[in-house]
Design an enzyme around this catalytic site. Structure first.
Site, PDB file in Angstrom:
ATOM      1  CE1 TYR A 164      -3.626   1.802   0.981  1.00 56.95           C
ATOM      2  CE2 TYR A 164      -3.133   3.380   2.433  1.00 56.95           C
ATOM      3  CZ  TYR A 164      -3.462   2.913   1.694  1.00 56.95           C
ATOM      4  OH  TYR A 164      -4.599   4.391   1.915  1.00 56.95           O
ATOM      5  CE  LYS A 168      -3.898   5.000  -1.555  1.00 61.94           C
ATOM      6  NZ  LYS A 168      -4.680   5.322  -2.136  1.00 61.94           N
TER       7      LYS A 168
END
Length: 766
Positions: A164, A168
């Site tokens: 993640y 991001k």
């Protein structure tokens, strides 16, 4: 209350809009007149499943509020289909909010490739896919607003979210590049890092925190960044719980190493604290900024140094100010210290000892004493000479140069400006040269000294070894004059009272610890003897035409020994010399020269207020140059209009903005409303570009000249090539004298000869 900011007739795509933040965005845009595409796959927080219910529910909510919306159920990996829904339903797309996301949290050790790939596909590839499909439409219409959604995990890292976090942070890099590419087409791309209660935050935030976070605290920022009135582009914002923060990169000043010598691990370790020191940091915003320090290191090679000497720090530092003074007593004491008065009946010596006599003179070699005493006191007080470390226990006086600008007065209050000029790497040891300029109460320079120290154990940084050839070598013939003089047994005791308190010159035990059989004489005491020998032999004992003396201290001298100074008259104003100790037949002063004035110099008359303007050297300012451009505009409207560009110059130090509007033919102070290109540079460097001495291309690649907007438009400043530099001269004169005649002169100049200011901008255009 301010007027409501609306989105009437704007078409908005919001991915992941079936709940949480996405739903709040959709409701906000719908309530303010936008036509909304509500995209949501309808899957779970971890990427499984599919349903139309979530998107349909939000569409119905918007319609209930009187808004216009349609649903789309595609995965963000199929961005073209999502954008096609917008085009088929509303004909275009104006705003895109990339919000969709899922989680597959796991420690890196346990993370599978499926966990990794799925997160990358949804977050990074998905946002790219939808944006890519909308990009061509936005470019064609010359308008677009795009939001990327990163997170704190992406910005700072977070345990269990390697996949993640990577995705991001990748989104931030994507957004920054698109912001640069889209700027010319009025496409603004910004990134938010929201903190809000949603299904994605349920697993990483405790419930009591989630209760305090509402999506509606995030949506106002998204709304503003997407509004046509907002000029923000390439921004990064943290938002949530009623707080909005903007983030930027910060960079330390860092360390520059010499490129001409190897850099090793130990070099890095020694400078590590400096690498991480944010005291004098800057804030890079573009790729060009990232090259600034590297280009500076290439274009301005580092001089190097070590813990004892830092030549780069010395080069960029201002001189250190030191104040002291002297009176008749100090001059007499110094004269006694360098052998004057050994014969009390020698009346010629009284001119250096008797302040009430017909003539009382300072020995010229005294010119080094206040400067050196002030410098040594500075170091002993623990104060810093920039670039010159704590080396007092390693210092030997190697060479000395003293220049007297005019005969020293009987007394004076002095200001010294001291600076480490350079240093040479001699392998294990080093040589440093300290410059000291000495000024009297009126501000006139009275003396200049170059103090050369031999620094034991301070070399080894791979720097310049410095000159090695002998200079001021005596000719192979008999000397024109010889002076032989015995040094008094107590001479060191006398001389030290002039300021050199080193125990090496008085303490037998201390001298033996340094390898000497007994205390040695101060090198500058021998220096004073040698200066007297020249005055005696070539100036008839009148020291007033004595200009300068330079010597190298070859070996130590002991009190009680006999100095033999041999001198060769090379010209009417130049005397070469060397000094030996008679008892040991060893050279103690070599490579020495004394220069004489042809006439006795006098004090200069200070320039006072009210002198004529033509007696002052004109200095251009940024304002002078812009006024000259304005005068050129008046004379050459056709050439100016052909440029058809609005230029804004932001000058720094002092700060000022100027608008050069080639569309309207006007030059005025202040920022432009909508400049085509903006150039930012220090005023001094701008003037240098315009009147010579600065290379615009080097300034640009070094990050000192910054260009924003349409970079190619900078090349249109080429019309300035025809501007007569006399226009600048006229503006300077007009400012200095405030007369109308200068203005008239500016208006009548008509022969273009090639500018000052425009070669500037050719390089910029390249």
């Amino acid at each position: 209350m301010s007027k409501e900011l609306r989105f009437d007739d704007k078409v908005v795509i919001i991915t992941g809009a079936g709940g949480g933040l996405g739903r709040e965005y959709a409701l906000m845009f719908g309530a303010r007149g936008a036509r909304v595409v509500v995209n949501d796959l309808g899957g779970g927080a971890h990427g499984g499943g599919q349903s139309s219910a979530a998107a349909d529910k939000v569409v119905e909510e918007i319609r209930t509020l009187g808004g216009v919306a349609v649903a789309n159920y595609d995965s963000v990996e199929n961005g073209a289909s999502i954008v096609q829904t917008a085009v088929e339903s509303f004909g275009t797309v104006d705003i895109l909010v990339n919000n969709a996301g899922i989680l597959r949290d796991s420690s890196f050790q346990k993370m599978t490739m499926d966990d990794w790939d799925l997160i990358m596909r949804v977050h990074l590839r998905g946002s790219m896919s939808v944006t890519h499909a909308a990009w061509a439409i936005m470019r064609e219409k010359g308008y677009g607003r795009i939001i990327m959604t990163t997170s704190a995990a992406g910005l700072y890292g977070n345990f269990g979210q390697a996949n993640y976090s990577a995705a991001k942070l990748g989104l931030l890099g994507l957004a920054k590049t698109l912001a640069v590419e889209g700027a010319a087409k009025n496409i603004h791309v910004n990134t938010i890092a929201p903190i809000a209660a949603s299904r994605l935050t349920e697993t990483v935030l405790p419930q009591e925190v989630l209760n305090g976070l509402k999506p509606e605290y995030v949506s106002p920022l998204v709304g503003w960044l997407c509004h046509e009135n907002c000029e923000e582009n390439n921004g990064l914002f943290e938002v949530g719980a009623g707080i909005i923060n903007q983030l930027r990169w910060q960079r330390t000043k860092g360390v520059g190493f010499r490129l001409s010598s190897p850099i090793n691990i130990e070099d890095v370790a020694a400078k590590w604290d400096q690498v991480g020191d944010f005291t004098n940091s800057d804030f890079p915003t573009a790729v060009a900024d990232s090259m600034v320090t590297a280009m500076d290191n290439i274009n301005n090679p580092k001089l190097g140094g070590n813990q004892f000497l830092d030549l780069d720090k010395a080069k960029t530092s201002k001189p250190v100010m030191i104040e002291n003074g002297y009176d008749e007593r100090d001059l007499s004491l110094y004269a006694l210290g360098v052998g004057v008065g050994a014969d009390p009946l020698n009346v010629k010596d009284l001119q250096y000892l008797y302040e009430r006599g017909d003539n009382f003179y300072a020995l010229p070699t005294y010119g080094v004493i206040p400067a050196l005493n002030g410098f040594m006191k500075l170091l002993m007080d623990g104060k810093e000479l920039p670039g010159f470390g704590n080396v007092l226990d390693r210092v030997l006086h190697g060479e000395q140069y003293t220049e007297i600008k005019r005969p020293l007065p009987p007394h004076a209050q002095l200001r010294h400006e001291a600076k480490l000029r350079t240093a040479y790497d001699k392998g294990e040891n080093a040589i440093s040269i300290i410059d000291v300029h000495t000024f009297d109460e009126s501000g006139e320079e009275l003396a200049y000294n170059e103090i050369t120290f031999f620094l034991r154990g301070c070399g080894g940084w791979g720097g310049d070894r410095g000159p090695s050839a002998d200079i001021n070598v005596p000719p192979d013939r008999q000397p024109d004059a010889i002076v032989e003089e015995r040094i008094g047994d107590n001479q060191g005791l006398l001389y030290r009272l002039s300021g050199d308190w080193n125990p090496l010159h008085i303490d037998p035990e201390f001298a033996k610890n340094f390898g000497f059989e007994r205390p040695i004489l101060h090198g500058l005491c021998t220096y004073g003897y040698v200066g007297r020998h020249v005055i005696q032999s070539f100036l008839g004992n009148d020291p007033r035409r004595f200009k300068s003396i330079k010597v190298r201290f070859a070996k130590s001298v002991y009190p009680g020994e006999t100095l033999v100074t041999r001198m060769w008259k090379e010209s009417e104003t130049r005397i070469l010399l060397e000094t030996r100790v008679k008892e040991r037949d060893e050279i103690v002063i070599k490579n020495a020269v004394v220069e004489l004035y042809e006439q006795i110099p006098t004090a200069k008359t200070a320039v006072k207020a009210g002198v004529a303007a033509d007696a002052v050297t004109p200095q251009s300012t940024g304002a002078d140059i812009f006024q000259a451009i304005g005068a050129y505009f008046v004379q050459n409207p056709a050439e100016v209009a052909a440029a058809n560009t609005v230029f804004q110059f932001n000058l720094k130090n002092p700060d000022a903005s100027w608008t050069v509007d080639a569309k309207l033919g006007k030059v005025a102070p202040g920022a432009a409303d909508k400049p085509d290109v903006t150039l930012t540079v220090d005023e001094e460097q701008f003037i240098g570009m315009c009147v010579g001495g600065e290379d615009a291309q080097k300034l640009f690649f070094a990050g000192k000249l910054k260009i924003a907007g349409n970079m190619m438009a900078a090349a249109k400043l080429e019309f300035l090539k025809k501007m007569d530099p006399k226009l600048v001269e006229a503006e300077v004169a007009k400012r200095l004298v405030g007369g109308a005649q200068a203005s008239t002169a500016a208006a009548t100049v008509s022969q273009p000869v090639g500018p000052t200011g425009a070669d500037i901008f050719q390089a910029i255009g390249v």
